[in-house]
Enzyme design. Sequence first.
Site, PDB file in Angstrom:
ATOM      1  CG  ASP A  65      -0.355  -0.186   2.465  1.00 32.63           C
ATOM      2  OD1 ASP A  65       0.872  -0.666   2.628  1.00 32.63           O
ATOM      3  OD2 ASP A  65      -0.767   0.602   3.414  1.00 32.63           O
ATOM      4  CD  GLU A  98       4.045   0.490   6.698  1.00 31.30           C
ATOM      5  OE1 GLU A  98       4.961   0.736   7.573  1.00 31.30           O
ATOM      6  OE2 GLU A  98       3.661   1.526   5.961  1.00 31.30           O
TER       7      GLU A  98
END
Length: 369
Positions: free
Chosen positions: A78, A142
Amino acid sequence: MLAAMIAPELDLAADPADLTAALIDIASVSGSEGPLADAVEAALRRIPHLTVHRDGDAVVARTDLGRAERVVLAGHLDTVPLPTAPGARGTVPSIWAGAGGDRVLYGRGATDMKGGVAVQLVLAAALTAPNRDVSYVFYDHEEVEADASGLGRLQRNAPELLEADFAVLLEPTDGTVEGGCNGTMRFRITTTGRAAHSGRSWIGENAIHKQADVLARLAAYEPRSVTVEGLEYREGLNAIRIGGGVAGNVVPDTAHVEVNYRFAPDKSPEQALAHVREVFDGYELELTDLSPAARPGLDRPAAAAFVAAVGQEPKPKYGWTDVARFSEMGVPAVNFGPGDALLAHTDDEHVHADAVRECCRALAAWLTD
């Protein structure tokens, strides 16, 4: 509609810098990692020497060669949201600049951390017989709150997939090994008073004024530098947000300050909390976030071999990364990846093509020498 649902095909035999561009072109802001996870899974399932597992939008690919050691190469899929400033180049799709061998690649995630993910994918395809068994871990969420972490979900759902003797997190470090990481905690201190009309302020009790002592303690605080296993970590205790008051003619009856403490890996979370309670003796602390530090573990054989392969003096990691999660599991871990961490999340986020290639070469040498 059907075409939009098909994962883009990734060429894992490509130059890792070109693969970085392909990864950037698949937007994957936290919460929208699905298309990229699909593409990563599809590419890895085409590789016969790997066993592939999927958990939500996390993908784990593993060799099972019976080697004496197992290592993890981990990276998150991400990114933070795309920039909104006019003319920003750190967005999607990617943009190449310059000419020759060392071009510069702009795009969201170029530094944090699709360059590192590209290196993982190239190595996963190319290293058919590494000298250590390797688990390639790609995970989601994350860049958001810790409770949503895809790595944390893997830790809960399939901890056996994360078992290893050593881990490398391919966060941007500008090609230098950064051992362990500082821990981080956030807490709130609230002061109370008595509301009154500001024209008759002597009737009230100003809660904002009561924060003066809290701020004075912060201003006088001298953060430590702490040496842990040969690396010097710098701590920090800082106010990060302050608020109070309801109107321009009201003496406020509540005020609060939020404080962030970055603590060295010589402390457990409990010891760190005890320290800030001592600093703010007399105040109640409302803990809002806490993530442990991680020791560097550079004395482990796999870590020592890795540092030797990279050939640079290791440094401490001042920020917090998921090496701390691996440390909690008993797996020593370091940060090592392409790109300058200071460029992460910026409007002009970028990485040099040669930085991605050099990172790939260093890891390949460590896993094949």
